[in-house]
Design a protein around this motif. Structure first.
Motif, PDB file in Angstrom:
ATOM      1  N   ALA A 192      39.733  15.617  56.881  1.00  0.00           N
ATOM      2  CA  ALA A 192      38.590  15.455  57.213  1.00  0.00           C
ATOM      3  C   ALA A 192      37.564  16.776  56.625  1.00  0.00           C
ATOM      4  N   THR A 193      38.479  17.864  56.558  1.00  0.00           N
ATOM      5  CA  THR A 193      37.104  19.127  55.144  1.00  0.00           C
ATOM      6  C   THR A 193      36.705  18.471  54.135  1.00  0.00           C
ATOM      7  N   GLY A 196      33.980  15.335  54.483  1.00  0.00           N
ATOM      8  CA  GLY A 196      33.321  16.076  56.097  1.00  0.00           C
ATOM      9  C   GLY A 196      32.562  15.143  56.940  1.00  0.00           C
ATOM     10  N   LYS A 198      34.215  13.976  61.037  1.00  0.00           N
ATOM     11  CA  LYS A 198      33.862  14.755  62.390  1.00  0.00           C
ATOM     12  C   LYS A 198      35.122  14.133  62.649  1.00  0.00           C
ATOM     13  N   ASN A 215      35.062  20.362  61.373  1.00  0.00           N
ATOM     14  CA  ASN A 215      34.556  19.372  61.555  1.00  0.00           C
ATOM     15  C   ASN A 215      35.272  18.521  63.331  1.00  0.00           C
ATOM     16  N   SER A 407      25.043  14.125  60.717  1.00  0.00           N
ATOM     17  CA  SER A 407      25.802  15.551  60.091  1.00  0.00           C
ATOM     18  C   SER A 407      25.677  17.032  61.288  1.00  0.00           C
TER      19      SER A 407
END
Length: 457
Positions: A192-193, A196, A198, A215, A407
């Protein structure tokens, strides 16, 4: 982890409904929503399948009198010999676009579901129902003009989620719902990092990564966090009341964590309370109650047998002490006993703290149960909470939030404007650079006027 899952979900399935739609297949390409005038033959042809392959994936079609109806969901299997190892998709492959739109508020919301979606054990059965709720939320949101692209992967307990994450569709997601198991969190958190994305962690697992990864969103509240929140709201709600703790002699009870914590807070505030026992004499039991203030009774157990004994004791006391005000403050488990104790709940003005509540008399509840039955030809599992409604509430809240804020969505209270059917959500950030945890609680109140109201905090 399974013990935690049982705690949060209460996981008491009162009547098990077999998921015949999934019984013969462990992998499918997608779920197809039947349109008007479509036929089994036509759907099979459109997906490059034989009629036999389609029927094998949907055993209900073999039942006498089966009719394909508009709005039904059916499983679309992969053609024989073409089943992929890592993923299951609920959306048709999308053609590559020369210029992708980055802002999800200006395009479809891409949702991935990574949960045990199988029929091999209880985890799979419950998560299939949860996933169906997610699909129903997507349908409802589409009717409001929100475009959604959904992919799903079967990620059982001992699966290496890193293999699933190699699917190109995974990196395109805006939101991934999962996982169910603690061992899979780290890899998904790192993924997820990197991309990007969630991540909504829907159930009770240990996920320390939420404290450092912005996230991640975790719905589950630990027993310690939940108790502290309930104690705080109790002290506000019943500031002018006299509290009576009743020892029910349950040696298996773990409610001492709550009652001890509440007593310590009351002592620090200089608020008095009384302690008595269900086996005390009538005279000694009576002395614990105030005649000048309304009383709130708290038991030190959540079990049904001890609750019944306490009701008998209170009935005798109130009969001999007319005019003494008695309110009962309970535990989430008491929701399971409503059918047998509803009259006493009303009589004693019962409050039950929880993180969810499904009102069986609500028109919203009736509609979603009916739609579930129409779409999947089965009833929801009789469990607390209701898994399909949990999936609906969570997916609706998050997808609508992403559509509104992109986001920058944080899940904070009041940002989405969605009234939950069962599961309220109110996320707060963990530290300056962490993820988000749900801090929403509610009190279910059974009033003496034979009404049930929900107080959200």
């Amino acid at each position: 982890m399974k013990a935690l899952l049982r705690y949060f979900l209460l996981c008491v399935v009162l009547a098990f409904a077999t998921d015949t739609a999934l019984a013969q297949t462990k992998t499918w390409r997608e779920m197809h929503k039947v349109k008007r005038k479509e036929t089994v033959f036509g759907i099979a042809r459109d997906y490059g399948l034989t009629v036999e392959e389609l029927i094998k994936a949907n055993p209900d079609m073999n039942q006498p009198g089966y009719e394909l109806k508009k709005g039904d969901y059916i499983f679309i299997p992969y053609p024989s010999g073409k089943v992929p190892v890592t993923s299951q998709s609920t959306a048709k492959p999308q053609p590559s676009q020369p210029q992708a739109v980055k802002d999800m508020r200006q395009r479809e919301i891409r949702v991935g579901v990574m949960l045990p979606l199988h029929s091999e054990n209880g985890d799979g059965t419950r998560m299939v129902e949860y996933y169906r709720g997610v699909l129903m939320a997507c349908d409802s949101l589409r009717q409001t003009g929100i475009s959604i692209d959904v992919h799903a992967w079967n990620v059982p307990e001992h699966a290496d989620i890193r293999k699933t994450l190699k699917d190109n569709a995974a990196s395109r997601c805006d939101l991934i719902i999962g996982p169910l198991y603690s061992t899979q969190v780290k890899a998904l958190s790192d993924f997820a990092t990197e991309h990007g994305i969630k991540v909504l962690i829907p159930f009770s697992i240990n996920a320390p990564e939420v404290n450092s990864n912005p996230n991640l969103f975790q719905v589950y509240q630990s027993p310690t966090d939940f108790n502290e929140a309930v104690i705080g709201k109790y002290l506000e709600k019943f500031a002018g009341y006299h509290t009576v703790f009743i020892d029910c002699n349950d040696t298996t009870s773990k409610k001492g964590i709550f009652t001890f914590g509440l007593r310590k807070r009351m002592e620090a505030m200089g608020r008095s309370y009384s302690i008595t026992n269900v086996k005390s004499s009538e005279a000694y039991f009576s002395k614990a109650f105030s005649r000048t203030k309304p009383n709130v009774v708290i038991l030190n157990t959540g079990r049904s047998p001890e609750l019944n004994v306490a009701f008998a004791k209170l009935n005798n006391f109130t009969m001999n002490n007319a005019g003494v005000s008695v309110t009962l403050f309970g535990y989430t488990e008491w929701m399971m006993y409503t059918k047998y104790n509803l009259d006493n709940y009303y009589k004693y003005n019962v409050y039950i703290p929880a993180t969810f509540y499904t009102n069986p008399l609500s028109s919203k509840t009736a509609r979603i149960e009916q739609k579930y039955r129409w779409n999947f030809h089965a009833d929801m599992l009789q469990a607390l909470p209701r898994f399909a409604i949990t999936g609906f509430d969570q997916a609706y809240f998050f997808i609508k939030g992403l559509h509104m804020y992109g986001s920058k969505f944080t899940g904070a209270t009041g940002t989405v404007g969605y009234t939950p059917i069962q599961t309220p959500l109110r996320f707060e950030r963990q530290g300056a650079a962490g993820g988000y945890k749900n801090h929403s609680i509610l009190f279910v109140h059974y009033t003496p006027g034979h009404r049930t109201e929900t107080l959200y905090y």
